[in-house]
Design a protein around this motif. Sequence first.
Motif, PDB file in Angstrom:
ATOM      1  N   UNK A 183      44.017  55.362  18.147  1.00 17.38           N
ATOM      2  CA  UNK A 183      43.189  56.562  18.173  1.00 17.38           C
ATOM      3  C   UNK A 183      42.725  56.882  19.586  1.00 17.38           C
ATOM      4  N   UNK A 184      42.721  58.151  19.915  1.00 14.71           N
ATOM      5  CA  UNK A 184      42.212  58.612  21.197  1.00 14.71           C
ATOM      6  C   UNK A 184      40.830  59.207  21.008  1.00 14.71           C
ATOM      7  N   UNK A 185      40.019  59.141  22.080  1.00 11.41           N
ATOM      8  CA  UNK A 185      38.655  59.659  21.976  1.00 11.41           C
ATOM      9  C   UNK A 185      38.690  61.159  21.773  1.00 11.41           C
ATOM     10  N   UNK A 186      37.817  61.637  20.921  1.00 10.54           N
ATOM     11  CA  UNK A 186      37.751  63.056  20.655  1.00 10.54           C
ATOM     12  C   UNK A 186      38.807  63.560  19.699  1.00 10.54           C
ATOM     13  N   UNK A 187      39.667  62.689  19.174  1.00 15.60           N
ATOM     14  CA  UNK A 187      40.733  63.137  18.271  1.00 15.60           C
ATOM     15  C   UNK A 187      40.139  63.446  16.911  1.00 15.60           C
ATOM     16  N   UNK A 188      40.505  64.593  16.352  1.00 11.98           N
ATOM     17  CA  UNK A 188      40.028  65.024  15.043  1.00 11.98           C
ATOM     18  C   UNK A 188      41.222  65.347  14.169  1.00 11.98           C
ATOM     19  N   UNK A 189      41.336  64.760  12.967  1.00 12.08           N
ATOM     20  CA  UNK A 189      42.447  65.086  12.082  1.00 12.08           C
ATOM     21  C   UNK A 189      42.408  66.552  11.681  1.00 12.08           C
ATOM     22  N   UNK A 190      43.579  67.121  11.544  1.00 12.51           N
ATOM     23  CA  UNK A 190      43.682  68.509  11.104  1.00 12.51           C
ATOM     24  C   UNK A 190      44.994  68.690  10.377  1.00 12.51           C
TER      25      UNK A 190
ATOM     26  N   UNK B  94      36.364  62.724  10.595  1.00  7.69           N
ATOM     27  CA  UNK B  94      37.399  61.797  10.138  1.00  7.69           C
ATOM     28  C   UNK B  94      36.974  61.098   8.849  1.00  7.69           C
ATOM     29  N   UNK B  95      35.692  60.703   8.774  1.00  6.67           N
ATOM     30  CA  UNK B  95      35.215  60.067   7.552  1.00  6.67           C
ATOM     31  C   UNK B  95      35.284  60.983   6.349  1.00  6.67           C
ATOM     32  N   UNK B  96      35.000  62.273   6.547  1.00 13.68           N
ATOM     33  CA  UNK B  96      35.073  63.217   5.429  1.00 13.68           C
ATOM     34  C   UNK B  96      36.502  63.352   4.915  1.00 13.68           C
ATOM     35  N   UNK B  97      37.471  63.397   5.827  1.00 15.45           N
ATOM     36  CA  UNK B  97      38.872  63.527   5.396  1.00 15.45           C
ATOM     37  C   UNK B  97      39.340  62.249   4.716  1.00 15.45           C
ATOM     38  N   UNK B  98      38.920  61.101   5.223  1.00 15.35           N
ATOM     39  CA  UNK B  98      39.296  59.846   4.568  1.00 15.35           C
ATOM     40  C   UNK B  98      38.728  59.777   3.157  1.00 15.35           C
TER      41      UNK B  98
END
Length: 425
Positions: free
Chosen positions: A275-282, A231-235
């Motif tokens: 945000x839910x645990x384990x959620x990864x943006x895609x 998530x930090x990389x996408x932000x």
Amino acid sequence: MENPVPAPAAPRGQLYLLGGVLGLVLLLLATGYFLFLRTDYVVLAQGLRPTDASAIVAELDKRGVAYRLRDGGATILVPEGQADATRVAIAGSDAAARGQIGFELFNKSDMGLTNFAQKINYQRALQGELVRTITAMDGVETARVHLALPEKALFRGDRVDPKAAVTVTMKPGQTADPARVSGIQQLVAAAVPDLPESKVVVLDAAGHVISPAPAIEGGAGLERPADIEERGAIENYYRARARGAVERQMPGVRFALRVLLLPNGPAGSDPATAPAAGWTPSGEGAARNFRMRILFISEAPINSEDQQVARNAIVQATGLDDQAGDSLSFETGPIDRSLSSPPIAQPSHAAAGAPAAAAPLPAQGFGFAWPPVWLWLVAGVAIAAMLVWRFRAPGSRMSGEEQEAFAQRLRRQLNMTEEAGDAAA
């Protein structure tokens, strides 16, 4: 021929006397042996597993110490006079590790080993050290540790977390309470690099899992470190795109951008609980499964026209969509130096489309600056001294014409020095 006369039979009493004397002698010998010659054996170790007993017996044979086995080999006895010395010797030998190999495996370096073999030896040594530490705990009889250490991958998507499995056998009457199990998990996780505590599984002697079940990915309240990194990389990616677009449209403005990614949901939902645990943006664009909140921070308030220019640039660079729940807000406050633009003179954007005035270049051009006047004077004196040294070398004397030529050269050099100094001033 006369028959010989038989010898008279020994009296029965004499036979009894001889038997009694022989029995008394044997009794005295047995009593003397048990009192003076018999070696007493004491327990050296008991309740041993076959593998542990084998290691201790091998060490006793190597040292030439007599021993006896009882209880099917689970108890080892040694002579009483050698018991203390034997205990100390066993404690300082490899048998004390109960067959487990630790970091002493690297005491003898082998230059011929490959990198793979070195990694296997390191894993064996680490497992042995962990077994020694766990078995040293009160109430723990034996332990086994198995580590799964994957190779480090170059790409984040190919990385696999290490795992560990620990089997603990408690002594009779002892149980592995939750605090002890948690301590073993933390011990193994701290000893193995990049091993999360949730990846350490602890089992008892019957093979039952006694450690807490790992949280299911996507469960509430937990989030994997890999998801946070993703998530930090996408932000950072969207922050860089938005910054580049704004700097092209509004050069010289000091600002900072903050980007927050949230799962798709209502625009007014609370970001702390969304945000839910384990959620990864895609995904990207219309296919992305997240919404963005972008905060534009400036040191001084900017007018509505500049806000519109910044909004258009950010929307074009990041695909910001109000209908999808995205939002952009402007604030005024201190700017973090690591996130702000370089300090450039801020131009006025009141006139739409007016190009920014270019900063004047230094008068010297190309970044060249003349040296100060005193430096020219020092250079002139040095040149004059060199000329004097050249024309007045030891063993020589200048004629009148040479002296006149030297004086003219010196005057010309001093005139050039003064002109250069005036130009620099």
